[in-house]
Structures are given as structure tokens and as C-alpha cells.
Design an enzyme around this catalytic site. Structure first.
Site, PDB file in Angstrom:
ATOM      1  N   ASN A 184       0.872  -1.183   0.000  1.00  0.00           N
ATOM      2  CA  ASN A 184       0.000   0.000   0.000  1.00  0.00           C
ATOM      3  C   ASN A 184       0.905   1.227   0.000  1.00  0.00           C
ATOM      4  O   ASN A 184       1.486   1.565   1.026  1.00  0.00           O
ATOM      5  CB  ASN A 184      -0.897  -0.040   1.246  1.00  0.00           C
ATOM      6  CG  ASN A 184      -1.735   1.220   1.388  1.00  0.00           C
ATOM      7  OD1 ASN A 184      -1.827   2.032   0.462  1.00  0.00           O
ATOM      8  ND2 ASN A 184      -2.363   1.370   2.552  1.00  0.00           N
ATOM      9  N   TRP A 185       0.991   1.860  -1.164  1.00  0.00           N
ATOM     10  CA  TRP A 185       1.903   3.015  -1.278  1.00  0.00           C
ATOM     11  C   TRP A 185       1.318   4.286  -0.677  1.00  0.00           C
ATOM     12  O   TRP A 185       2.003   5.304  -0.589  1.00  0.00           O
ATOM     13  CB  TRP A 185       2.276   3.238  -2.746  1.00  0.00           C
ATOM     14  CG  TRP A 185       3.344   2.302  -3.238  1.00  0.00           C
ATOM     15  CD1 TRP A 185       3.887   1.228  -2.564  1.00  0.00           C
ATOM     16  CD2 TRP A 185       4.016   2.349  -4.511  1.00  0.00           C
ATOM     17  NE1 TRP A 185       4.837   0.611  -3.345  1.00  0.00           N
ATOM     18  CE2 TRP A 185       4.937   1.279  -4.538  1.00  0.00           C
ATOM     19  CE3 TRP A 185       3.914   3.176  -5.624  1.00  0.00           C
ATOM     20  CZ2 TRP A 185       5.770   1.018  -5.632  1.00  0.00           C
ATOM     21  CZ3 TRP A 185       4.743   2.929  -6.717  1.00  0.00           C
ATOM     22  CH2 TRP A 185       5.664   1.867  -6.718  1.00  0.00           C
ATOM     23  N   LYS A 186       0.029   4.256  -0.328  1.00  0.00           N
ATOM     24  CA  LYS A 186      -0.626   5.463   0.219  1.00  0.00           C
ATOM     25  C   LYS A 186      -0.365   6.645  -0.729  1.00  0.00           C
ATOM     26  O   LYS A 186      -0.305   6.435  -1.934  1.00  0.00           O
ATOM     27  CB  LYS A 186      -0.153   5.716   1.655  1.00  0.00           C
ATOM     28  CG  LYS A 186      -0.256   4.442   2.507  1.00  0.00           C
ATOM     29  CD  LYS A 186      -0.049   4.657   3.964  1.00  0.00           C
ATOM     30  CE  LYS A 186      -0.169   3.320   4.698  1.00  0.00           C
ATOM     31  NZ  LYS A 186      -0.104   3.445   6.137  1.00  0.00           N
TER      32      LYS A 186
ATOM     33  N   HIS B 152      -9.549   1.456   4.997  1.00  0.00           N
ATOM     34  CA  HIS B 152      -8.263   1.608   5.685  1.00  0.00           C
ATOM     35  C   HIS B 152      -8.461   2.577   6.863  1.00  0.00           C
ATOM     36  O   HIS B 152      -9.240   3.528   6.760  1.00  0.00           O
ATOM     37  CB  HIS B 152      -7.208   2.144   4.713  1.00  0.00           C
ATOM     38  CG  HIS B 152      -5.828   2.109   5.290  1.00  0.00           C
ATOM     39  ND1 HIS B 152      -5.386   3.053   6.185  1.00  0.00           N
ATOM     40  CD2 HIS B 152      -4.821   1.224   5.131  1.00  0.00           C
ATOM     41  CE1 HIS B 152      -4.148   2.752   6.549  1.00  0.00           C
ATOM     42  NE2 HIS B 152      -3.783   1.638   5.924  1.00  0.00           N
TER      43      HIS B 152
ATOM     44  N   GLU C 271      -6.816   4.960   7.870  1.00  0.00           N
ATOM     45  CA  GLU C 271      -6.571   6.379   7.533  1.00  0.00           C
ATOM     46  C   GLU C 271      -7.813   6.987   6.875  1.00  0.00           C
ATOM     47  O   GLU C 271      -8.108   8.160   7.068  1.00  0.00           O
ATOM     48  CB  GLU C 271      -5.330   6.496   6.632  1.00  0.00           C
ATOM     49  CG  GLU C 271      -4.059   6.278   7.444  1.00  0.00           C
ATOM     50  CD  GLU C 271      -2.896   5.692   6.673  1.00  0.00           C
ATOM     51  OE1 GLU C 271      -2.919   5.701   5.428  1.00  0.00           O
ATOM     52  OE2 GLU C 271      -1.949   5.197   7.330  1.00  0.00           O
TER      53      GLU C 271
ATOM     54  N   GLU D  97      -5.505  -4.802  10.794  1.00  0.00           N
ATOM     55  CA  GLU D  97      -4.497  -3.751  10.933  1.00  0.00           C
ATOM     56  C   GLU D  97      -4.731  -2.998  12.237  1.00  0.00           C
ATOM     57  O   GLU D  97      -5.498  -2.027  12.265  1.00  0.00           O
ATOM     58  CB  GLU D  97      -4.588  -2.772   9.759  1.00  0.00           C
ATOM     59  CG  GLU D  97      -4.297  -3.396   8.413  1.00  0.00           C
ATOM     60  CD  GLU D  97      -3.668  -2.389   7.465  1.00  0.00           C
ATOM     61  OE1 GLU D  97      -2.592  -2.680   6.946  1.00  0.00           O
ATOM     62  OE2 GLU D  97      -4.229  -1.298   7.279  1.00  0.00           O
TER      63      GLU D  97
ATOM     64  N   GLY E 158       2.447   2.295  10.690  1.00  0.00           N
ATOM     65  CA  GLY E 158       3.406   3.378  10.512  1.00  0.00           C
ATOM     66  C   GLY E 158       4.149   3.750  11.780  1.00  0.00           C
ATOM     67  O   GLY E 158       4.833   4.772  11.827  1.00  0.00           O
TER      68      GLY E 158
ATOM     69  N   SER F 185       3.364  -2.157  10.255  1.00  0.00           N
ATOM     70  CA  SER F 185       4.813  -2.209  10.469  1.00  0.00           C
ATOM     71  C   SER F 185       5.432  -3.567  10.119  1.00  0.00           C
ATOM     72  O   SER F 185       6.365  -4.014  10.804  1.00  0.00           O
ATOM     73  CB  SER F 185       5.164  -1.789  11.898  1.00  0.00           C
ATOM     74  OG  SER F 185       4.760  -0.444  12.134  1.00  0.00           O
TER      75      SER F 185
ATOM     76  N   GLY G  44       2.756  -1.259   4.224  1.00  0.00           N
ATOM     77  CA  GLY G  44       2.823   0.161   3.908  1.00  0.00           C
ATOM     78  C   GLY G  44       4.252   0.579   3.598  1.00  0.00           C
ATOM     79  O   GLY G  44       4.778   0.341   2.506  1.00  0.00           O
ATOM     80  N   GLY G  45       4.904   1.198   4.581  1.00  0.00           N
ATOM     81  CA  GLY G  45       6.240   1.775   4.394  1.00  0.00           C
ATOM     82  C   GLY G  45       7.236   0.867   3.683  1.00  0.00           C
ATOM     83  O   GLY G  45       7.934   1.297   2.752  1.00  0.00           O
TER      84      GLY G  45
HETATM   85  P1  PGA Z   1       2.812   0.262   7.592  1.00  0.00           P
HETATM   86  O1  PGA Z   1       1.343   0.501   6.966  1.00  0.00           O
HETATM   87  O2  PGA Z   1       3.309  -1.043   7.037  1.00  0.00           O
HETATM   88  O3  PGA Z   1       3.619   1.444   7.119  1.00  0.00           O
HETATM   89  O4  PGA Z   1       2.649   0.219   9.066  1.00  0.00           O
HETATM   90  C1  PGA Z   1       0.441  -0.557   6.811  1.00  0.00           C
HETATM   91  C2  PGA Z   1      -0.858  -0.041   6.259  1.00  0.00           C
HETATM   92  O5  PGA Z   1      -1.266   1.074   6.617  1.00  0.00           O
HETATM   93  O6  PGA Z   1      -1.517  -0.729   5.444  1.00  0.00           O
END
Ligand code: PGA
Length: 245
Positions: A9-11, A95, A97, A167, A173, A208, A229-230
Site C-alpha cells: 500500500n503506497w498510500k 483503511h 486512515e 491492521e 506506521g 509495520s 505500507g512503508g
Molecule cells: P505500515 O502501513 O506497514 O507502514 O505500518 C500498513 C498499512 O497502513 O496498510
């Protein structure tokens, strides 16, 4: 169908240049018979650009969101049918966010899931508790409510097209990942909410996940992959993560 999936997930990160260098850095194509489907969700505006480039290296496309409506006067929205046109078969829905910064309620998430399934997009439904909810011992209650909101709007016959992503909000993050045992416990709980059809639903862990912890998390019996994500922004890290499955 219960299968293994690793989704990046590149956001709101990346660019055309980033897609080019990411694909270059991966070098070898992921074989078609690799034990997991490997996908990336770039920002929507890059889905068309990424589609043929990711295909060259064996990476599938995922969207970060999808509209609850099929067509019409919904400025800024992207429908499931439009995603299909771009070669995209999956979309992240709900998600944390989007739930917290864009006010997406369980009802909105459920409407998006219903529409996505109707138009042939497999929703990757994100659920998970905030830190305070875990500390108050309410994490199962929170997850149950999020999962049931979705199950209520779709027939059990199509549940196997759903993918869930557990999640925990406190792990996204933050660098603070759930322990493999915490992940397994939550995944087993989510599967139990699905009853018998749960045996054919993929449940991914997100929060993470990094090259250092991926293997331990993926080894849990109810963890069918990850939402990354990251670590998915760097080709070497993403490769190390999906190779751990
Ligand atoms: P993260 O994000 O791996 O950077 O914690 C995961 C996500 O939000 O899907």
C-alpha cells in the site's frame, strides 16, 4: 478463495519515476506459480501507468479505495468498473486512515464492499482497534462490529471473494508491530466470525511489517499474507517481505 496475498500500500507516495525505478530494482519477474499473489496499490492516478510495468515483473494491481456508487455525479470518485478497465482486480476498503481522516463509517465501508463485489472487484477490508480500545480490553468488540457491518450486506456465497486485513491502528506506521501471537489471536477471532465460509477467506496482517519480522508473522496458521505500507516503497524491502511468505 483462501490464498496467500502480499499487497503493498503506497498510500500517497510515489511517482512515475518511482514506479520505473521500483520495477528496475526488482529485476527478476515473480514467477506465475509463486506461492503468493503479489500486488501493489499505487495512488489511483498511477494505476494506468503502473499496470503494464508491474505486469512485466509479475506484480498485480490493487486500488487504495473504490466508490460505493457504480456511476454518476460523484466528483473525485472512482468506480469498481473503472478499476477493472485498468486491469485492477482488488481494492483496499476502509483503511484506518480513511476511517479517521475521511470520516468513513462502517456503513460507508459496507456500501463500498457491496458495490465492489457486485462489479467484480475483490475488496480488501481493513479492520483493527486503536490502542485505547486494546488497553480497555475491547479489541474483539471493535473488530466484531467492523466485520459484521460488512458481512451483513453480502450473501455468504460471495464471502470467499472478500479479503480481510487485520491492521491494529497502533501498529500502522509506528514501527510497533503486533507480536505473531497477537496477530494469530486476532486472525483466528476474525475467522471465527465468518463461520464455516471463513475457511476460504484470506486474512492479511498489516502494521509495520518489515523484512525483519515478516517471516514470524506469516508463519502463523491464520495469517494468509500481509498489507505492507512503508516497507513496500522500497523494492528490496518489499521483495524481502513477500519472499518470507
Ligand atoms: P505500515 O502501513 O506497514 O507502514 O505500518 C500498513 C498499512 O497502513 O496498510
Amino acid at each position: 478463495m483462501r490464498e496467500k496475498l502480499v499487497i503493498g500500500n503506497w498510500k500517497m507516495n510515489g511517482s512515475a519515476l518511482h514506479i520505473d525505478s521500483f520495477v528496475d530494482a526488482l529485476r527478476q519477474k515473480i514467477p506465475a506459480d509463486f506461492r503468493a499473489q503479489t500486488l501493489i496499490a499505487p495512488p489511483a492516478c498511477y494505476l494506468g501507468y503502473a499496470s503494464p510495468r508491474f505486469e512485466e515483473v509479475g506484480i498485480g494491481l490493487c486500488a487504495q479505495d473504490v466508490s460505493a456508487y457504480p456511476v454518476g455525479a460523484y466528483t473525485g470518485e472512482i468506480s469498481a468498473g473503472m478499476l477493472l478497465d485498468l486491469g485492477c482486480r482488488f481494492a483496499i476498503v476502509g483503511h484506518s486512515e480513511r476511517r479517521s481522516y475521511h470520516g468513513e463509517t462502517d456503513a460507508v465501508v459496507a456500501a463500498k464492499v457491496k458495490q465492489a463485489l457486485r462489479d467484480g472487484i475483490r475488496p480488501v477490508v481493513c479492520v483493527g482497534e486503536a490502542l485505547a480500545q486494546r488497553e480497555e480490553g475491547r479489541y474483539e468488540q471493535v473488530i466484531r462490529q467492523q466485520v459484521q457491518a460488512v458481512l451483513q450486506v453480502c450473501e455468504p456465497e460471495v464471502w470467499s471473494d472478500l479479503v480481510f486485513a487485520y491492521e491494529p491502528v497502533w501498529a500502522i506506521g509506528t514501527g510497533q508491530t503486533a507480536t505473531p501471537e497477537q496477530a494469530q489471536e486476532a486472525h483466528r477471532f476474525i475467522r471465527s466470525l465468518l463461520g464455516a465460509p471463513g475457511a476460504s477467506v484470506s486474512i492479511l496482517y498489516g502494521g509495520s511489517v518489515k523484512p525483519e519480522n515478516a517471516a514470524a508473522i506469516f508463519s502463523q496458521p491464520d495469517v494468509d499474507g500481509g498489507l505492507i505500507g512503508g516497507a513496500s516503497l522500497c523494492a528490496a524491502d518489499f521483495k524481502a517481505v513477500f519472499s518470507a511468505i
